[in-house]
Design an enzyme around this catalytic site. Sequence first.
Site, PDB file in Angstrom:
ATOM      1  N   ILE A  30       0.941  -1.394  -0.366  1.00 45.61           N
ATOM      2  CA  ILE A  30       0.400   0.244  -0.114  1.00 45.61           C
ATOM      3  C   ILE A  30       1.279   1.355  -0.350  1.00 45.61           C
ATOM      4  O   ILE A  30       0.873   2.536  -0.417  1.00 45.61           O
ATOM      5  CB  ILE A  30      -0.662   0.259   1.485  1.00 45.61           C
ATOM      6  CG1 ILE A  30      -2.505   0.743   0.515  1.00 45.61           C
ATOM      7  CG2 ILE A  30      -0.721   0.453   2.738  1.00 45.61           C
ATOM      8  CD1 ILE A  30      -3.299   0.374  -0.250  1.00 45.61           C
ATOM      9  N   HIS A  93       6.310 -12.392   5.187  1.00 50.97           N
ATOM     10  CA  HIS A  93       6.108 -11.455   3.617  1.00 50.97           C
ATOM     11  C   HIS A  93       7.353 -11.296   3.161  1.00 50.97           C
ATOM     12  O   HIS A  93       8.525 -10.905   3.769  1.00 50.97           O
ATOM     13  CB  HIS A  93       5.410 -10.113   3.987  1.00 50.97           C
ATOM     14  CG  HIS A  93       5.688  -9.080   4.871  1.00 50.97           C
ATOM     15  ND1 HIS A  93       5.522  -9.240   5.547  1.00 50.97           N
ATOM     16  CD2 HIS A  93       6.688  -8.636   4.784  1.00 50.97           C
ATOM     17  CE1 HIS A  93       6.642  -8.021   6.762  1.00 50.97           C
ATOM     18  NE2 HIS A  93       6.476  -7.413   5.550  1.00 50.97           N
ATOM     19  N   HIS A  95       9.623  -8.576   0.059  1.00 52.76           N
ATOM     20  CA  HIS A  95       8.626  -7.805  -1.160  1.00 52.76           C
ATOM     21  C   HIS A  95       9.470  -7.660  -2.095  1.00 52.76           C
ATOM     22  O   HIS A  95      11.039  -8.487  -2.586  1.00 52.76           O
ATOM     23  CB  HIS A  95       9.386  -6.812   0.110  1.00 52.76           C
ATOM     24  CG  HIS A  95       9.179  -6.070   1.274  1.00 52.76           C
ATOM     25  ND1 HIS A  95       8.067  -4.638   1.536  1.00 52.76           N
ATOM     26  CD2 HIS A  95       9.167  -5.963   2.501  1.00 52.76           C
ATOM     27  CE1 HIS A  95       8.203  -4.384   2.598  1.00 52.76           C
ATOM     28  NE2 HIS A  95       8.793  -5.656   3.118  1.00 52.76           N
TER      29      HIS A  95
HETATM   30  P1  5GP Z   1       7.645  -4.328   6.781  1.00 52.94           P
HETATM   31  O1  5GP Z   1       6.796  -5.327   7.909  1.00 52.94           O
HETATM   32  O2  5GP Z   1       8.238  -5.715   6.000  1.00 52.94           O
HETATM   33  O3  5GP Z   1       8.823  -3.718   7.663  1.00 52.94           O
HETATM   34  O4  5GP Z   1       7.343  -4.042   6.280  1.00 52.94           O
HETATM   35  C1  5GP Z   1       6.031  -4.166   6.120  1.00 52.94           C
HETATM   36  C2  5GP Z   1       5.520  -3.688   4.670  1.00 52.94           C
HETATM   37  O5  5GP Z   1       3.534  -3.770   4.469  1.00 52.94           O
HETATM   38  C3  5GP Z   1       5.061  -2.130   4.523  1.00 52.94           C
HETATM   39  O6  5GP Z   1       6.159  -1.952   3.420  1.00 52.94           O
HETATM   40  C4  5GP Z   1       4.030  -1.513   4.313  1.00 52.94           C
HETATM   41  O7  5GP Z   1       3.297  -0.091   3.410  1.00 52.94           O
HETATM   42  C5  5GP Z   1       3.112  -2.580   3.963  1.00 52.94           C
HETATM   43  N1  5GP Z   1       1.934  -2.728   4.805  1.00 52.94           N
HETATM   44  C6  5GP Z   1       1.590  -2.448   6.011  1.00 52.94           C
HETATM   45  N2  5GP Z   1       0.105  -2.460   6.133  1.00 52.94           N
HETATM   46  C7  5GP Z   1      -0.253  -2.383   4.579  1.00 52.94           C
HETATM   47  C8  5GP Z   1      -1.771  -3.193   4.681  1.00 52.94           C
HETATM   48  O8  5GP Z   1      -2.627  -2.951   5.164  1.00 52.94           O
HETATM   49  N3  5GP Z   1      -1.826  -3.245   2.935  1.00 52.94           N
HETATM   50  C9  5GP Z   1      -1.211  -3.914   2.506  1.00 52.94           C
HETATM   51  N4  5GP Z   1      -1.448  -3.368   1.003  1.00 52.94           N
HETATM   52  N5  5GP Z   1       0.513  -3.219   3.025  1.00 52.94           N
HETATM   53  C10 5GP Z   1       0.621  -2.809   4.013  1.00 52.94           C
END
Ligand code: 5GP
Length: 129
Positions: A30, A93, A95
């Site tokens: 997002i 997850h 990326h």
């Molecule tokens: P990380 O946990 O790897 O640091 O980052 C989590 C990723 O999930 C971020 O890039 C953030 O933009 C994305 N993210 C967080 N909440 C949401 C959501 O509700 N929907 C989507 N599509 N992405 C999300």
Amino acid sequence: MASIFTKIISGEIPSYKVAETEDYLAFLDINPNAKGHTLCIPKKDVDKIFDLDEPTYHGLMEFSRQVAIALEKAVPCNRVGMTVIGLEVPHAHVHLIPLNSMEDARFINKTKLEKEEFEEVAIKIASFL
Ligand code: 5GP
């Protein structure tokens, strides 16, 4: 408590879906680093990627590989990069990010997309799967 991503799997929270199997889901980030930035997740709600059981971990890697190949066809870029962080969302997850420079890999410069652009790129990636 169910993670945000488990709520995305159930449809409780909307997302721009790219691919789905019985065990995995790919959807657009997002707050993307670049247009087409995609997250690949296992449906199992496990926080850290290296805590996944081995078959789920390897399945996630293979699912991510297939999505990355489609992403590279859909979004012109130098290459698709793969990153695992997980500091924000406690649900494993991967990326997948279309890269043209190191800036695209740094999670600092973000790209703003309109709803229609998210929809368009999700459909385009899915069309190459
Ligand atoms: P990380 O946990 O790897 O640091 O980052 C989590 C990723 O999930 C971020 O890039 C953030 O933009 C994305 N993210 C967080 N909440 C949401 C959501 O509700 N929907 C989507 N599509 N992405 C999300």
